[in-house]
Design a protein around this motif. Structure first.
Motif, PDB file in Angstrom:
ATOM      1  N   VAL A 131     -18.943   1.153 -25.555  1.00 48.60           N
ATOM      2  CA  VAL A 131     -19.548   2.458 -25.298  1.00 48.60           C
ATOM      3  C   VAL A 131     -20.957   2.523 -25.859  1.00 48.60           C
ATOM      4  O   VAL A 131     -21.892   3.013 -25.203  1.00 48.60           O
ATOM      5  CB  VAL A 131     -18.674   3.581 -25.903  1.00 48.60           C
ATOM      6  N   ILE A 132     -21.150   2.007 -27.069  1.00 43.81           N
ATOM      7  CA  ILE A 132     -22.465   2.043 -27.714  1.00 43.81           C
ATOM      8  C   ILE A 132     -23.485   1.249 -26.909  1.00 43.81           C
ATOM      9  O   ILE A 132     -24.599   1.711 -26.640  1.00 43.81           O
ATOM     10  CB  ILE A 132     -22.371   1.495 -29.148  1.00 43.81           C
ATOM     11  N   LYS A 155     -23.350   0.385 -23.777  1.00 42.50           N
ATOM     12  CA  LYS A 155     -23.545   0.976 -22.462  1.00 42.50           C
ATOM     13  C   LYS A 155     -24.482   2.169 -22.529  1.00 42.50           C
ATOM     14  O   LYS A 155     -25.356   2.340 -21.663  1.00 42.50           O
ATOM     15  CB  LYS A 155     -22.196   1.390 -21.875  1.00 42.50           C
ATOM     16  N   LEU A 156     -24.341   3.008 -23.558  1.00 39.52           N
ATOM     17  CA  LEU A 156     -25.175   4.185 -23.691  1.00 39.52           C
ATOM     18  C   LEU A 156     -26.581   3.844 -24.163  1.00 39.52           C
ATOM     19  O   LEU A 156     -27.564   4.431 -23.705  1.00 39.52           O
ATOM     20  CB  LEU A 156     -24.538   5.185 -24.658  1.00 39.52           C
ATOM     21  N   SER A 157     -26.678   2.905 -25.094  1.00 40.67           N
ATOM     22  CA  SER A 157     -27.983   2.572 -25.659  1.00 40.67           C
ATOM     23  C   SER A 157     -28.768   1.599 -24.800  1.00 40.67           C
ATOM     24  O   SER A 157     -29.981   1.469 -24.939  1.00 40.67           O
ATOM     25  CB  SER A 157     -27.814   1.966 -27.052  1.00 40.67           C
ATOM     26  N   LYS A 158     -28.067   0.896 -23.904  1.00 34.41           N
ATOM     27  CA  LYS A 158     -28.680  -0.121 -23.057  1.00 34.41           C
ATOM     28  C   LYS A 158     -29.370  -1.216 -23.879  1.00 34.41           C
ATOM     29  O   LYS A 158     -30.311  -1.846 -23.420  1.00 34.41           O
ATOM     30  CB  LYS A 158     -29.675   0.518 -22.092  1.00 34.41           C
ATOM     31  N   SER A 166     -24.821   3.012 -33.028  1.00 37.19           N
ATOM     32  CA  SER A 166     -23.955   4.177 -32.950  1.00 37.19           C
ATOM     33  C   SER A 166     -24.644   5.398 -33.534  1.00 37.19           C
ATOM     34  O   SER A 166     -24.615   6.488 -32.965  1.00 37.19           O
ATOM     35  CB  SER A 166     -22.636   3.901 -33.700  1.00 37.19           C
ATOM     36  N   ASN A 201     -27.486   6.593 -31.266  1.00 35.25           N
ATOM     37  CA  ASN A 201     -26.977   7.298 -30.100  1.00 35.25           C
ATOM     38  C   ASN A 201     -26.600   8.727 -30.443  1.00 35.25           C
ATOM     39  O   ASN A 201     -26.860   9.661 -29.696  1.00 35.25           O
ATOM     40  CB  ASN A 201     -25.767   6.571 -29.511  1.00 35.25           C
ATOM     41  N   LYS A 202     -25.971   8.891 -31.615  1.00 38.59           N
ATOM     42  CA  LYS A 202     -25.591  10.235 -32.037  1.00 38.59           C
ATOM     43  C   LYS A 202     -26.835  11.082 -32.299  1.00 38.59           C
ATOM     44  O   LYS A 202     -26.864  12.275 -32.002  1.00 38.59           O
ATOM     45  CB  LYS A 202     -24.717  10.150 -33.291  1.00 38.59           C
ATOM     46  N   ASP A 251     -29.810  10.674 -30.855  1.00 36.05           N
ATOM     47  CA  ASP A 251     -30.419  10.987 -29.569  1.00 36.05           C
ATOM     48  C   ASP A 251     -29.665  12.095 -28.855  1.00 36.05           C
ATOM     49  O   ASP A 251     -30.264  12.970 -28.229  1.00 36.05           O
ATOM     50  CB  ASP A 251     -30.456   9.739 -28.693  1.00 36.05           C
ATOM     51  N   SER A 252     -28.334  12.064 -28.958  1.00 41.72           N
ATOM     52  CA  SER A 252     -27.525  13.096 -28.335  1.00 41.72           C
ATOM     53  C   SER A 252     -27.789  14.457 -28.974  1.00 41.72           C
ATOM     54  O   SER A 252     -27.844  15.498 -28.319  1.00 41.72           O
ATOM     55  CB  SER A 252     -26.037  12.753 -28.442  1.00 41.72           C
TER      56      SER A 252
END
Length: 458
Positions: free
Chosen positions: A286-287, A289-292, A446, A449-450, A452-453
């Motif tokens: 997931v990390i 995939k989201l962060s690319k 991780s 990503n949090k 950025d969200s």
């Protein structure tokens, strides 16, 4: 003529006298033979093949010291099962032994390196992760040291002082100090190592998720220590440490004791660890995939593979044991058929087929147990964090090193020291326990990503 006849009579008489004396001496020498020496010769025809003769004067006491008597037509015979057992050839037994000595020693040294690295001898800062690695490494060292008890010993037909088997047909039991010590070390180290390996998988997942947990390490270490002591020393009360038909040394002899005091606990550890490993792999996916940030996956392939391979080793040992238990009646039956064939006087020894087990499966089982220390070393011992622990330890920061070795000052980067302070400040996450082979890349991703969200929500 008369004189010649008299001389011939004297010669015949002396000849007869000499033959009589020689015959009497032969009878006397046969009667003075040791009965314990002649009896096996008389019974050697009964104990045919590789069965070993032993008089059943006190069968119960003999069984306590490692003799397994053959039962034929409902009666125990004066023959015992050979040591090592006929399930493998003598050549295979020695191959297993040499492999265990080499791999067990390497695994022991790997565990010892981790133990020293994460201990106060080298490491200045401690947390639940370093304590977990230390405890797991200690368990690995104890378990692998059981192989080192066999140095200088081998399976041979001479049954001398350097033979694994104390005497022909005798297996090691609790009455032997070497057997008891190595068995306790293997049992205690195995249980203690598995429990702490489970803790490390849980701790790694908590860090990746950024979940703040209390410092439970002291309580966990105390609990695992108590459980390991109970599981290692309770079997001594019933003389459970012994050498089985398929083992290289001493461990729990009864299948029931093996199940209660080891395999059930191991299965629980496997289930719990597997759940966390799956969650870790899911989180990594997931990390990324989201962060690319696909390049970050490269640094995490090695530790993730190590976790997966270690889990495979655990599962293989578990299911191999289950297969042995399930087929226990079958192996007992073919062994009984083999001994009945040897005891049957109407059959030739060449007609008796030796009971056999799969040598490849047995080899992999013995190898998997000795790969645990090597896997732990690859996962926890080969990374930048270990390098920095050593470079910032007393051993690389003393007068001798500073005088004879010129190097730049290697201070630990606060961003990578047991968690990122920058991440803690920006994301209010606690990574103070982190010190793993993932080298913070997944955790940082991780957290980013949090963050950025959080920003995108405004």
């Amino acid at each position: 003529m008369i004189y010649i006849l008299k001389n011939q009579n004297k010669f015949i008489f002396l000849k007869l006298l000499f033959l009589i004396i020689f015959y009497v001496k032969q009878i006397d020498s046969q009667s003075n033979l040791n009965p314990t020496t002649s009896t096996p010769k008389q019974n050697s025809l009964q104990c045919r093949g590789d069965l070993i003769y032993r008089d059943v004067t006190n069968r119960i006491e003999d069984e306590k010291i490692g003799f397994n008597f053959v039962e034929y037509n409902g009666t125990y015979q004066s023959c015992v099962i050979p040591c090592p057992s006929p399930f493998f050839t003598m050549e295979k037994w020695n191959q297993y032994l040499y492999m265990s000595l080499v791999m067990g020693t390497i695994s022991f040294l790997c565990g010892l390196f981790l133990l020293v690295t994460y201990s106060p001898i080298v490491n200045k800062t401690h947390n639940r992760h370093t304590i977990g690695v230390m405890c797991m490494s200690f368990g690995v060292c104890l378990a692998m040291s059981s192989d080192m008890w066999n140095y200088g010993y081998s399976f041979n037909e001479n049954f001398d002082d350097r033979s694994i088997c104390p005497s022909p047909g005798q297996y090691l039991t609790t009455s032997d100090a070497r057997c008891l010590s190595s068995g306790v070390f293997l049992q205690f180290g195995g249980v203690f190592g598995f429990l702490n390996w489970t803790l490390l998988s849980f701790d790694l997942y908590m860090n990746i998720k950024g979940i703040i947990t209390k410092n439970y390490d002291k309580y966990y270490v105390i609990c695992t220590l108590i459980i390991s002591i109970i599981f290692a020393f309770v079997p001594i009360a019933n003389d459970q440490y012994s050498m089985s038909y398929i083992s290289l040394g001493c461990w729990l002899g009864s299948a029931m004791y093996q199940l209660i005091f080891f395999w059930i606990l191991l299965s629980i550890c496997l289930i719990v660890s597997s759940v966390f490993i799956i969650l870790i792999l899911k989180e990594v996916y997931v990390i990324i995939k989201l962060s690319k940030q696909k390049t970050s996956l490269k640094g995490n392939i090695r530790p993730l593979l190590c976790i997966s391979i270690t889990s495979f080793a655990f599962f293989y040992m578990f299911f191999y044991y289950i297969s042995i238990v399930v087929k226990g009646d079958y192996y007992g039956r073919i062994l009984k058929e083999y001994t009945d064939c040897l005891m049957d006087p109407t059959k030739d020894v060449s007609e008796c087929e030796s009971p056999r087990m799969s040598p490849i499966n047995q080899f992999v089982f013995l190898l998997c147990l000795r790969l645990l220390g090597i896997g732990a070393f690859i996962f926890y011992g080969i990374n930048k964090k270990v390098k920095k622990i050593w470079l910032n330890s007393y051993w690389f920061n003393n007068r001798f090193v500073n005088k004879y070795i010129s190097r730049r000052s290697m201070s630990i980067d606060t961003r990578n020291s047991y968690g990122s302070k920058v991440l803690n400040k920006n994301n209010n996450l606690n990574y103070s326990s982190y010190n793993s082979g993932l080298e913070l890349s997944v955790i940082e991703m991780s957290a980013n990503n949090k963050d950025d969200s959080f920003k995108s929500s405004f």
